[in-house]
Design a protein around this motif. Structure first.
Motif, mmCIF file in Angstrom:
data_model
loop_
_atom_site.group_PDB
_atom_site.id
_atom_site.type_symbol
_atom_site.label_atom_id
_atom_site.label_comp_id
_atom_site.label_asym_id
_atom_site.label_seq_id
_atom_site.Cartn_x
_atom_site.Cartn_y
_atom_site.Cartn_z
ATOM 1 N N LYS A 24 3.869 41.840 -18.443
ATOM 2 C CA LYS A 24 5.232 41.056 -18.572
ATOM 3 C C LYS A 24 4.759 39.717 -20.271
ATOM 4 C CE LYS A 24 6.934 37.101 -16.464
ATOM 5 N NZ LYS A 24 7.155 35.907 -17.645
ATOM 6 N N GLU A 69 5.956 39.698 -23.730
ATOM 7 C CA GLU A 69 6.932 38.423 -23.792
ATOM 8 C C GLU A 69 6.644 38.120 -25.288
ATOM 9 O OE1 GLU A 69 8.181 34.345 -22.290
ATOM 10 O OE2 GLU A 69 6.584 35.073 -21.003
ATOM 11 N N ALA A 75 3.546 46.552 -23.196
ATOM 12 C CA ALA A 75 3.585 46.601 -21.809
ATOM 13 C C ALA A 75 3.091 48.204 -21.547
ATOM 14 C CB ALA A 75 4.899 46.735 -21.338
ATOM 15 N N SER A 107 9.708 50.088 -16.061
ATOM 16 C CA SER A 107 8.828 48.900 -15.995
ATOM 17 C C SER A 107 8.825 48.164 -17.255
ATOM 18 C CB SER A 107 7.602 48.554 -14.767
ATOM 19 O OG SER A 107 7.064 47.292 -15.036
ATOM 20 N N LYS A 158 12.154 48.140 -19.037
ATOM 21 C CA LYS A 158 12.938 46.916 -18.344
ATOM 22 C C LYS A 158 12.670 45.385 -18.895
ATOM 23 C CE LYS A 158 14.838 48.678 -14.315
ATOM 24 N NZ LYS A 158 14.198 48.649 -12.785
ATOM 25 N N MET A 159 11.517 45.242 -19.364
ATOM 26 C CA MET A 159 10.369 43.962 -19.695
ATOM 27 C C MET A 159 10.502 44.095 -21.139
ATOM 28 S SD MET A 159 6.850 43.460 -17.998
ATOM 29 C CE MET A 159 6.163 45.092 -17.205
ATOM 30 N N ARG A 216 14.382 42.005 -21.989
ATOM 31 C CA ARG A 216 14.523 42.277 -21.653
ATOM 32 C C ARG A 216 13.968 40.165 -22.914
ATOM 33 N NH1 ARG A 216 11.539 37.865 -17.440
ATOM 34 N NH2 ARG A 216 10.869 40.050 -16.830
#
Length: 357
Positions: free
Chosen positions: A249, A253, A278, A287, A290-291, A294
């Motif tokens: 995460k 980000e 990621a 996963s 999705k990260m 977003r």
């Protein structure tokens, strides 16, 4: 503001109903912050947040919910930067929430939570900056949070987060190794009234973000950044499955933000970079997707809005970023819609605030 946010969400692929909900939430937050920036008073902040949420076309209950949260956050956070006492800050926050239509008793509970949080953060940051010991930072945060009158368990939780974060950031900035940073943060957390074993994730997050920032500035690739993030989190002693979640995460980000702000990447390239980071931190394909969707859509939308692009353009770029992650379009468009609505609402609110000064 709400209309612009809704147009951006629709352009990103969100349904009209979803776009309306995102617009209400984003517009309430942006309008509350704008009202604080031009100082319309606590009551004005509450009314502005409610008007913005209502104008999006959501139900009265939904508008009140989002407006009350936005007003409480705006007044408490902005107010703590001045010279108000705890009682004055609490009273202002109650007034703001009450003017979103929330009954005074409920407004008091919500205001106390937000006031305690910002008071603890402020006290912890000031104590850390003044060179106080970790224990003194924790005690300062606990005493400040207690001034808002929230229950003791809540005081401990809020004070722990504030104190441990302030101390961990300070020691990490000084170049402390993971053991030193964790030990100092644990001491602060214990003084704040919380169990030290509850803050390992918080310490790891501070350490990993500092390491990621350094890696990106040194020109490390997304894959190298993700691998580094995982090793840093594991060094704090967090179990592997939890370490993967936290590291992936943080790396997704940070890489998305770095890629979006360099100005030389397409929206899709921002997403691909975030996803690779990621995955390098051992996140699963789903996963990581999705990260990346977003995080990348948020950063791309923010940059597009900051560059002065219109609502449709912001939504289109957010959609391009989210869809590049390889998720089903409905899922990608949901992330993109929220990102676009939030970015456009914040940008529009800033412009309105500047025009009002």
């Amino acid at each position: 503001v709400a209309a612009d946010a809704a147009r951006a969400a629709v352009a990103a692929g969100a349904s009209n109903l979803t776009a309306t909900r995102y617009a209400a939430q984003a517009a309430a937050k942006a309008s509350a912050n704008r009202a604080m920036d031009v100082w319309e008073g606590p009551a004005g902040v509450g009314r502005a947040a409610l008007k913005a949420a209502t104008s999006a076309g959501v139900s009265a209950v939904a508008a009140k919910t989002w407006a009350s949260e936005a007003a409480a956050a705006a007044v408490a956070e902005h107010g703590s930067q001045g010279e108000k006492t705890a009682d004055q800050l609490f009273d202002d926050t109650v007034t703001a929430v009450n003017h979103t239509g929330v009954p005074i008793e409920e407004a008091g509970t919500l205001a106390a939570r937000f006031t305690a949080k910002v008071l603890a953060q402020q006290a912890a940051n000031q104590a850390a900056a003044a060179g106080k010991t970790p224990r003194q930072v924790g005690e300062a945060a606990r005493q400040a949070a207690a001034l808002a009158g929230v229950p003791a368990p809540q005081v401990a939780t809020l004070a722990c987060d504030a104190a441990a974060t302030a101390v961990a950031k300070l020691y990490a900035a000084k170049g402390g190794d993971p053991v030193t940073v964790a030990s100092a943060a644990q001491e602060a957390a214990q003084a704040a009234g919380a169990r030290a074993d509850k803050i390992s994730h918080l310490v790891a997050d501070v350490l990993v973000r500092a390491a990621i920032g350094k890696a990106l500035n040194e020109g490390k690739s997304p894959q190298q950044t993700g691998q580094l993030a995982l090793s840093v989190v594991q060094s704090v002693g967090i179990p592997d499955d939890e370490a993967v979640g936290l590291a992936s995460k943080a790396s997704a980000e940070s890489v998305a933000r770095y890629a979006a702000t360099t100005g030389c990447r397409t929206p899709a390239e921002v997403t691909i970079s975030a996803k690779r980071a990621a995955q390098a931190a051992r996140a699963s394909e789903e996963s990581a997707a999705k990260m990346a969707a977003r995080m990348a859509s948020q950063e791309v939308a923010h940059e597009a809005a900051a560059d002065g692009k219109n609502a449709k353009e912001v939504g289109t770029e957010a959609s391009e970023a989210a869809r590049a992650a390889g998720l089903p379009e409905a899922v990608a468009d949901a992330w993109a819609g929220f990102a676009a609505a939030s970015a456009v609402a914040e940008s529009a609110s800033r412009r309105h605030a500047q025009a009002s000064k």
